[in-house]
Write an enzyme that holds these catalytic residues in place. Structure first.
Site, PDB file in Angstrom:
ATOM      1  N   HIS A   1      12.995   3.618  -9.633  1.00 29.52           N
ATOM      2  CA  HIS A   1      12.796   2.686 -10.785  1.00 29.52           C
ATOM      3  C   HIS A   1      11.356   2.840 -11.389  1.00 29.52           C
ATOM      4  CE1 HIS A   1      10.579   1.298  -6.949  1.00 29.52           C
ATOM      5  NE2 HIS A   1      10.077   0.403  -7.662  1.00 29.52           N
TER       6      HIS A   1
ATOM      7  N   HIS B   1       8.507   1.446 -11.579  1.00 28.61           N
ATOM      8  CA  HIS B   1       6.918   0.781 -11.133  1.00 28.61           C
ATOM      9  C   HIS B   1       6.144   2.306 -10.965  1.00 28.61           C
ATOM     10  CE1 HIS B   1       8.503  -3.123  -9.317  1.00 28.61           C
ATOM     11  NE2 HIS B   1       8.096  -3.007 -10.611  1.00 28.61           N
TER      12      HIS B   1
ATOM     13  N   ASP C   1       4.001   3.063  -8.999  1.00 30.31           N
ATOM     14  CA  ASP C   1       3.672   3.641  -7.698  1.00 30.31           C
ATOM     15  C   ASP C   1       5.098   4.864  -7.385  1.00 30.31           C
ATOM     16  OD1 ASP C   1       4.897   1.338  -7.304  1.00 30.31           O
ATOM     17  OD2 ASP C   1       4.699   1.455  -5.094  1.00 30.31           O
ATOM     18  N   HIS C   2       5.907   4.719  -8.157  1.00 30.65           N
ATOM     19  CA  HIS C   2       7.170   5.858  -7.905  1.00 30.65           C
ATOM     20  C   HIS C   2       7.266   6.795  -9.026  1.00 30.65           C
ATOM     21  CE1 HIS C   2       8.653   3.142  -4.688  1.00 30.65           C
ATOM     22  NE2 HIS C   2       7.915   2.205  -5.169  1.00 30.65           N
TER      23      HIS C   2
ATOM     24  N   HIS D   1      14.976  -5.857  -6.987  1.00 29.36           N
ATOM     25  CA  HIS D   1      13.558  -5.474  -7.209  1.00 29.36           C
ATOM     26  C   HIS D   1      13.204  -5.499  -8.614  1.00 29.36           C
ATOM     27  CE1 HIS D   1       9.515  -3.890  -5.983  1.00 29.36           C
ATOM     28  NE2 HIS D   1       9.771  -2.839  -6.450  1.00 29.36           N
TER      29      HIS D   1
ATOM     30  N   ASP E   1      12.619   1.054  -3.559  1.00 25.80           N
ATOM     31  CA  ASP E   1      12.239  -0.456  -2.999  1.00 25.80           C
ATOM     32  C   ASP E   1      13.461  -1.142  -2.942  1.00 25.80           C
ATOM     33  OD1 ASP E   1       9.744   0.573  -2.831  1.00 25.80           O
ATOM     34  OD2 ASP E   1       8.823  -0.443  -4.743  1.00 25.80           O
TER      35      ASP E   1
ATOM     36  N   HIS F   1       8.160   2.844   1.244  1.00 26.39           N
ATOM     37  CA  HIS F   1       6.793   2.313   1.424  1.00 26.39           C
ATOM     38  C   HIS F   1       6.657   2.311   3.059  1.00 26.39           C
ATOM     39  CE1 HIS F   1       4.921   0.937  -2.352  1.00 26.39           C
ATOM     40  NE2 HIS F   1       6.504   0.703  -2.693  1.00 26.39           N
TER      41      HIS F   1
HETATM   42 FE    FE Z   1       7.008   0.592  -4.653  1.00 20.03          FE
HETATM   43 ZN    ZN Z   2       8.573  -1.097  -6.890  1.00 20.75          ZN
END
Ligand code: FE
Ligand code: ZN
Length: 255
Positions: free
Chosen positions: A56, A58, A60-61, A114, A133, A171
């Site tokens: 996805h 975001h 942080d990915h 999400h 996530d 995570h």
């Molecule tokens: Fe994340």
């Molecule tokens: Zn995420």
């Protein structure tokens, strides 16, 4: 035959995964929070990266994608529905599409909730799923873009998979998830045993991810909304699964 999977801690609490097909030696990366630890792991094993699969949009990915591509020339694959907000894709996927790491074949699942356009990769033969996530160890991602009903629809797909499926999620939130899960199902002995196991791992700074789907089915409150004990505790005996899910998610958001 199968996938050798390496879990790579990134940023403060993210995980990325390298999966190497045991037959062909092809290597794929699932999510790219940051480049340095991933490139370091590739070098340590002498592995050549063929593919990057994204779950996805975001940061942080995906923030490590550009630097990893510059270094490895790997092909980037992600959801067509998210192409406008992912790094440039070499291949855009729809739910139901097939993917492969060498001879290990996978399927693309829509796990929106999400985010809308979030996908997961299920390698049934290799017994692994890369969930980002969506489904997480003892939890699930917060519902930012979709509806609770959509998120429940997404998560319920995991109930159909084999119990020994390895769940590679994004995570290290498991200890906190356990503290919440106890409030939903305090009398679940499997949950209590798992929380003790998690505490042991974390006290030695070991990851609790990946997890095993059978354990999620037995302990993850977000997969257990059909449980009579949970429904009774929430006073929701006659509600639809997605309504119970929505209530559990609401409680977690406020926990
Ligand atoms: Fe994340
Ligand atoms: Zn995420």
């Amino acid at each position: 035959m199968g996938l050798d999977i390496i879990t790579i801690p990134c940023l403060s609490d993210n995980y990325a995964f390298l999966a190497r097909d045991t037959q062909t030696g092809d290597v794929a990366l699932f999510d790219a929070p940051e480049a340095a630890p991933i490139l370091g792991e590739l070098e340590a094993h002498g592995w050549k990266l063929n593919d990057i699969f994204l779950t996805h949009h975001h940061g942080d990915h995906i923030d490590g994608v550009a630097a990893i591509v510059a270094e490895t020339g790997a092909r980037v694959t992600g959801a067509k529905a998210d192409a406008h907000r992912l790094p440039p894709l070499d291949r855009a996927l729809r739910p139901g599409d097939s993917v492969a790491v060498g001879q290990s074949n996978g399927t693309v699942l829509d796990v929106s909730g999400h985010t809308v356009g979030h996908i997961a990769y299920h390698f049934a033969g290799a017994g692994a799923a890369f969930t980002g996530d969506s489904l997480m160890a003892l939890g699930c991602g917060r519902v930012f873009e979709g509806t609770p009903e959509q998120m429940w629809q997404s998560l319920s797909q995991f109930l159909d998979m084999d119990d020994d499926t390895v769940i590679c999620s994004g995570h290290e939130y498991t200890a906190a998830n356990g503290r919440f899960a106890e409030t939903i199902e305090p009398d679940n002995p499997d949950l209590r045993a798992r929380i003790a196991e998690i505490a042991g791992k974390r006290s030695q700074n070991q990851p609790t991810v990946p997890s095993i789907l059978g354990q999620e089915k037995a302990t993850n409150p977000f997969l257990r909304v059909s449980s009579p004990a949970i429904r009774q505790r929430l006073n929701m005996a006659d509600k639809a699964d997605f309504e119970v899910f929505a209530e559990v998610r609401r409680r977690k958001d406020n926990f």
